[in-house]
Design a protein around this motif. Structure first.
Motif, mmCIF file in Angstrom:
data_model
loop_
_atom_site.group_PDB
_atom_site.id
_atom_site.type_symbol
_atom_site.label_atom_id
_atom_site.label_comp_id
_atom_site.label_asym_id
_atom_site.label_seq_id
_atom_site.Cartn_x
_atom_site.Cartn_y
_atom_site.Cartn_z
ATOM 1 N N UNK A 154 0.824 -1.211 0.000
ATOM 2 C CA UNK A 154 0.000 0.000 0.000
ATOM 3 C C UNK A 154 0.856 1.258 0.000
ATOM 4 N N UNK A 155 0.488 2.205 -0.845
ATOM 5 C CA UNK A 155 1.209 3.471 -0.908
ATOM 6 C C UNK A 155 2.391 3.466 -1.855
ATOM 7 N N UNK A 156 2.663 2.334 -2.481
ATOM 8 C CA UNK A 156 3.799 2.259 -3.408
ATOM 9 C C UNK A 156 3.266 2.421 -4.832
ATOM 10 N N UNK A 157 3.903 3.320 -5.598
ATOM 11 C CA UNK A 157 3.549 3.397 -7.016
ATOM 12 C C UNK A 157 4.691 2.807 -7.822
ATOM 13 N N UNK A 158 4.547 2.795 -9.150
ATOM 14 C CA UNK A 158 5.524 2.035 -9.931
ATOM 15 C C UNK A 158 6.913 2.675 -9.881
ATOM 16 N N UNK A 159 6.990 3.952 -9.557
ATOM 17 C CA UNK A 159 8.310 4.579 -9.457
ATOM 18 C C UNK A 159 9.065 4.102 -8.220
ATOM 19 N N UNK A 160 8.339 3.652 -7.229
ATOM 20 C CA UNK A 160 8.987 3.198 -6.000
ATOM 21 C C UNK A 160 9.230 1.698 -5.968
ATOM 22 N N UNK A 161 8.890 1.041 -7.061
ATOM 23 C CA UNK A 161 8.964 -0.416 -7.083
ATOM 24 C C UNK A 161 10.227 -0.883 -7.789
#
Lengths: 145, 156
Positions: free
Chosen positions: A60-67
Motif C-alpha cells: 500500500x502506498x507504493x507506485x511504480x516509481x517506487x517499485x
C-alpha cells in the motif's frame, strides 16, 4: 509483517511459516526495535498454477516509481518504497507504518526468469512466474509397433 | 466508491463468524482506541480484518487515510452519521486464487469495518474521498461553527 530480510523459498514454502506473525497492519509492537533502514515484510499470497506461480504482494502506498524488482542468482527481490503523505495537516493518530517494503524469494529453478510479468494495481503487485517449457509435465505418446 | 448517507447500524455492520485470532486483535484495537482520547473509541465490535488507519487534521479539515491494498473502488464505502465516520467494504479474492494450489496465504480477504467518532463537527455535504495506490484518503471539511475563530472583544 516482519522486519527481516531473509529469503523465502518458493519450492518449500512450509519451512518459512515459523516467523509469520499475523499481527495486523500497524500494530505498534515492533516500533521499538526498528532501525532506520529496516524494511517491512509485505503480506504475500502465492498460488501454484498449472503453468507456474502467481505472487500477489501487498504494497500500500507504493507506485511504480517506487517499485524495484530484481532477479539475481535464482533469487527474486521485491523492494517497494513509498513517499510520505504530503500534507500540511498535523498527524494526530497513526496505525500505519512508514518503513519501505522488502522481501526476497528463492525461485524454483524451473521458472523461466526471462518471462516474468509484473503489474501493480492499487497497491498490490502481481507477478506471474511461468515455468520453462521443458519443466512442464508432458505426456509422451508411445507408438505401438 | 460511494459516499453514502448513513443508513442503519445493521445495514452497515454485517455480521461475520467469529475468528479467534482476529477477535484478540479486535479487543487489542478496542483497547488502543479507548486509550486514545481523540477518537471516541470504536462503537461496537466487528469481526473481520482491520486496515491500518491514520488521522490528520488542520484548521479546515480532518483527513483520514486507510491502507486498503487491492480493492475495487466500488467495494469501499464511506458513510457519515453525525460525528461518526464509518469505513467499510469487502476485499474479494479472485476465483483463480481461491483454488487449491495456494502455497502461502497471508492476505486478508472478506469484509472490514472501521468506525470512528470524529473530534469535531464536519460538513457532511463536502466530504470527499479518493483511492490511489491502495490507500483511501477521506477529506472531511470542518463545519463552520467548528473552525477556530478569533473573537473581537471591544474593551471599553
Amino acid at each position: 509483517m516482519e522486519n527481516q530480510n531473509s529469503t523465502d523459498t518458493m519450492t518449500v514454502p512450509a519451512e518459512q511459516q515459523q516467523s509469520q506473525q499475523h499481527n495486523g497492519n500497524g500494530q505498534p509492537q515492533q516500533s521499538q526495535r526498528r532501525s532506520a533502514n529496516a524494511f517491512l515484510r509485505p503480506r504475500t499470497h502465492i498460488v501454484e498454477t498449472g503453468d507456474g506461480y502467481t505472487l500477489q504482494v501487498e504494497l500500500p502506498g507504493v507506485n511504480k516509481h517506487g517499485l524495484e524488482i530484481t532477479v539475481e542468482n535464482g533469487e527474486l527481490t521485491i523492494v517497494g518504497r513509498r513517499e510520505p503523505f504530503q500534507t500540511e495537516a498535523e498527524l494526530v493518530y497513526r496505525e500505519s507504518r512508514t518503513a519501505d517494503f522488502r522481501r526476497a524469494f528463492e525461485l524454483d529453478p524451473s521458472i523461466d526468469t526471462t518471462r516474468i510479468a509484473a503489474r501493480l494495481e492499487q497497491g498490490v503487485l502481481t507477478l506471474d512466474l511461468p515455468k520453462a517449457e521443458a519443466a512442464k509435465p508432458r505426456r509422451i505418446e508411445v507408438a505401438v509397433a | 466508491m460511494n459516499i453514502i448517507r448513513y443508513q442503519t447500524p445493521s445495514a452497515v455492520a454485517p455480521v461475520l463468524p467469529r475468528l479467534s485470532g482476529l477477535s484478540a486483535l479486535s479487543s487489542e484495537m478496542d483497547r488502543l482506541f479507548s486509550a486514545f482520547p481523540f477518537f471516541g473509541g470504536s462503537e461496537e465490535r466487528f469481526e473481520g480484518w482491520q486496515p491500518a488507519v491514520d488521522l490528520y487534521h488542520d484548521k479546515d479539515s480532518v483527513l483520514v487515510r486507510a491502507e486498503l491494498p487491492g480493492m475495487n473502488k466500488e467495494d469501499i464505502h464511506v458513510s457519515l452519521h453525525e460525528d461518526v465516520l464509518t469505513l467499510s467494504g469487502e476485499r474479494r479474492q479472485e476465483k483463480s486464487h481461491n483454488e487449491k494450489g495456494n502455497l502461502r496465504s497471508e492476505r486478508y480477504f472478506g469484509k472490514f469495518e472501521r468506525r470512528f467518532t470524529l473530534p469535531v463537527r464536519v460538513d457532511s455535504r463536502r466530504v470527499a474521498a479518493s483511492y490511489e495506490d491502495g490507500v483511501l484518503t477521506v477529506t472531511l471539511p470542518k463545519a463552520e461553527e467548528a473552525k477556530p475563530r478569533q473573537i473581537e472583544v471591544n474593551v471599553k
